[in-house]
Design a protein around this motif. Structure first.
Motif, short mmCIF file in Angstrom:
data_model
loop_
_atom_site.label_atom_id
_atom_site.label_comp_id
_atom_site.label_asym_id
_atom_site.label_seq_id
_atom_site.Cartn_x
_atom_site.Cartn_y
_atom_site.Cartn_z
N LYS A 107 7.63 0.10 8.44
CA LYS A 107 6.78 1.22 8.78
C LYS A 107 7.24 2.45 8.00
CE LYS A 107 6.07 -0.39 13.53
NZ LYS A 107 6.21 -0.04 14.96
N ILE A 108 6.35 3.43 7.87
CA ILE A 108 6.69 4.65 7.16
C ILE A 108 7.92 5.32 7.77
CG2 ILE A 108 5.89 6.99 6.64
CD1 ILE A 108 3.09 5.87 6.36
N GLU A 109 8.00 5.30 9.11
CA GLU A 109 9.12 5.97 9.76
C GLU A 109 10.45 5.24 9.54
OE1 GLU A 109 6.63 4.03 13.11
OE2 GLU A 109 6.30 5.02 11.19
N ASP A 110 10.40 3.99 9.07
CA ASP A 110 11.62 3.24 8.78
C ASP A 110 12.22 3.60 7.42
OD1 ASP A 110 11.44 1.90 11.19
OD2 ASP A 110 10.26 0.26 10.34
N ILE A 111 11.49 4.33 6.60
CA ILE A 111 12.00 4.75 5.29
C ILE A 111 12.69 6.10 5.45
CG2 ILE A 111 11.38 5.30 2.90
CD1 ILE A 111 8.88 3.54 3.28
N PRO A 112 14.01 6.16 5.24
CA PRO A 112 14.75 7.41 5.48
C PRO A 112 14.24 8.57 4.62
CG PRO A 112 16.26 5.56 5.19
CD PRO A 112 14.89 5.07 4.79
N PHE A 113 14.24 9.75 5.19
CA PHE A 113 13.86 10.95 4.46
C PHE A 113 14.80 11.13 3.27
CE2 PHE A 113 14.29 15.50 3.55
CZ PHE A 113 12.96 15.84 3.36
N GLY A 114 14.24 11.43 2.12
CA GLY A 114 15.04 11.63 0.92
C GLY A 114 15.20 10.37 0.08
N THR A 115 14.55 9.27 0.50
CA THR A 115 14.62 8.03 -0.27
C THR A 115 13.99 8.23 -1.64
OG1 THR A 115 14.52 6.67 1.72
CG2 THR A 115 13.86 5.62 -0.33
N SER A 116 14.59 7.66 -2.67
CA SER A 116 14.00 7.72 -4.01
C SER A 116 12.70 6.95 -4.04
CB SER A 116 14.97 7.12 -5.04
OG SER A 116 14.30 6.92 -6.29
N ILE A 117 11.69 7.50 -4.68
CA ILE A 117 10.40 6.83 -4.78
C ILE A 117 10.55 5.47 -5.46
CG2 ILE A 117 9.78 7.90 -7.01
CD1 ILE A 117 7.39 7.16 -4.04
N GLN A 118 11.53 5.33 -6.34
CA GLN A 118 11.75 4.08 -7.06
C GLN A 118 12.28 2.97 -6.14
OE1 GLN A 118 10.66 3.70 -10.07
NE2 GLN A 118 10.11 5.86 -10.29
N ASP A 119 12.81 3.35 -4.99
CA ASP A 119 13.39 2.36 -4.08
C ASP A 119 12.41 1.87 -3.02
OD1 ASP A 119 15.83 2.53 -5.38
OD2 ASP A 119 16.57 4.14 -4.06
N ILE A 120 11.21 2.41 -3.02
CA ILE A 120 10.22 2.00 -2.03
C ILE A 120 9.44 0.79 -2.54
CG2 ILE A 120 8.14 2.69 -0.78
CD1 ILE A 120 9.21 5.53 -0.75
N GLU A 121 9.44 -0.26 -1.75
CA GLU A 121 8.70 -1.48 -2.10
C GLU A 121 7.39 -1.52 -1.30
OE1 GLU A 121 10.96 -5.05 -1.83
OE2 GLU A 121 12.70 -4.21 -2.86
N VAL A 122 6.29 -1.63 -2.02
CA VAL A 122 4.97 -1.68 -1.39
C VAL A 122 4.68 -3.13 -0.99
CG1 VAL A 122 2.51 -1.27 -1.69
CG2 VAL A 122 4.17 0.27 -2.78
N PRO A 123 4.36 -3.40 0.28
CA PRO A 123 4.01 -4.76 0.70
C PRO A 123 2.85 -5.31 -0.14
CG PRO A 123 4.30 -3.34 2.61
CD PRO A 123 4.32 -2.44 1.41
N ASP A 124 2.95 -6.57 -0.52
CA ASP A 124 1.93 -7.19 -1.38
C ASP A 124 0.53 -7.05 -0.81
OD1 ASP A 124 3.85 -7.95 -3.20
OD2 ASP A 124 4.05 -9.99 -2.42
N ILE A 125 0.41 -7.12 0.52
CA ILE A 125 -0.92 -7.08 1.13
C ILE A 125 -1.63 -5.76 0.85
CG2 ILE A 125 -0.13 -6.20 3.37
CD1 ILE A 125 -2.24 -8.07 4.64
N LEU A 126 -0.87 -4.67 0.66
CA LEU A 126 -1.49 -3.37 0.42
C LEU A 126 -1.98 -3.23 -1.02
CD1 LEU A 126 0.83 -0.95 2.43
CD2 LEU A 126 -1.28 -2.09 3.15
N ARG A 127 -1.64 -4.17 -1.89
CA ARG A 127 -2.11 -4.13 -3.27
C ARG A 127 -3.40 -4.93 -3.46
NH1 ARG A 127 1.60 -1.71 -6.44
NH2 ARG A 127 3.80 -1.70 -5.80
N LYS A 128 -3.84 -5.59 -2.40
CA LYS A 128 -5.05 -6.39 -2.49
C LYS A 128 -6.29 -5.52 -2.25
CE LYS A 128 -2.77 -10.61 -0.86
NZ LYS A 128 -2.76 -11.65 0.19
N ARG A 129 -7.43 -6.04 -2.66
CA ARG A 129 -8.71 -5.40 -2.37
C ARG A 129 -9.64 -6.46 -1.78
NH1 ARG A 129 -5.84 -1.83 -3.23
NH2 ARG A 129 -6.14 0.05 -4.49
#
Length: 253
Positions: A6-28
């Motif tokens: 969840k968004i709230e599970d990603i600590p504040f100040g995390t590098s954008i490069q360290d965020i992994e987007v779930p595969d399902i969100l890349r689908k259309r």
């Protein structure tokens, strides 16, 4: 399925490069309706997307959403059309008039929490587990979040109800389309905050000014976080549904 992070599970100040987007969100997910895919940017819905669908009285909002439900179901999604405005018998008669043949599910719940529990049961059924899930609600202003035991509905009720729906869509990567009522002069009924709570806002109106297109339905993207706005489709509304007449698209799709 449920999104693990969840968004709230990603600590504040995390590098954008360290965020992994779930595969399902890349689908259309295409709707199978070329005019609606176009107003979404050409590729259809992004999973977890919440759409507010408004329209002037008589423009054909329910007709378009029933047509959408039928098309999505026919293209492999599992769709639930929930109406708190009309009886299910009225919905069935409209489907018969439109000659809709794909067996999407229906409901008549007016309590959001009860509705979402019903959706959980459907989504957990092994028969539907691997299908994209769509919930279409007619309409937001008729739904209750249970805050008032009397069933009283206010503009704040709509906001709380929409928040529950948005949280559900984001948590489970499902798509929710909510019909929103407008006044006779085309303005959104209730708080403008509703428009800011959703990922996309699509509006259906009746053309009155252009002589050649007068009476056509105008389908327009007023907001889209996943595909841009500015897409406009002109449609004829006939007894058996919509037919595209012309389009003005920001991306040329």
């Amino acid at each position: 399925m449920k999104i693990d992070v969840k968004i709230e599970d990603i600590p504040f100040g995390t590098s954008i490069q360290d965020i992994e987007v779930p595969d399902i969100l890349r689908k259309r997910i295409r709707t199978g309706l070329p005019y609606f895919d176009s107003v979404l940017g050409g590729e259809g819905f992004t999973p977890s997307m919440v759409t507010l669908f408004t329209g002037t009285p008589g423009a054909g909002k329910t007709t378009m959403m029933l047509t959408m439900a039928n098309s999505l179901q026919g293209h492999g999604a599992q769709v639930v059309f929930n109406t708190a405005e009309e009886s299910l018998h009225q919905v069935k008669m409209t489907c018969d008039r439109l000659k809709l043949k794909h067996p999407f599910m229906v409901g008549g719940e007016d309590n959001v929490q009860t509705l979402l529990k019903g959706c959980d049961k459907i989504r957990e059924n092994p028969k539907y587990k691997d299908r994209p899930f769509f919930l279409i609600i007619d309409s937001l202003q008729c739904m209750s979040d249970g805050y008032f035991k009397s069933g009283r509905i206010t503009s704040a009720t709509a906001e709380r109800s929409l928040q529950l729906l948005t949280s559900y869509a984001k948590e489970h990567a499902v798509n929710i389309m909510v019909i929103g009522q407008v006044t006779k002069d085309g303005k959104m009924a209730g708080s403008n905050k509703l428009k800011h709570m959703v990922d996309s806002h699509i509006h259906l109106s009746v053309e009155q000014k252009d002589e050649d297109l007068r009476g056509c339905r105008v389908l327009e993207t007023q907001k889209n976080r996943f595909g841009g706005s500015g897409h406009v489709i002109f449609l004829k509304l006939r007894k058996n549904g919509f037919t595209e007449v012309a389009r003005l698209s920001a991306s040329g799709v």
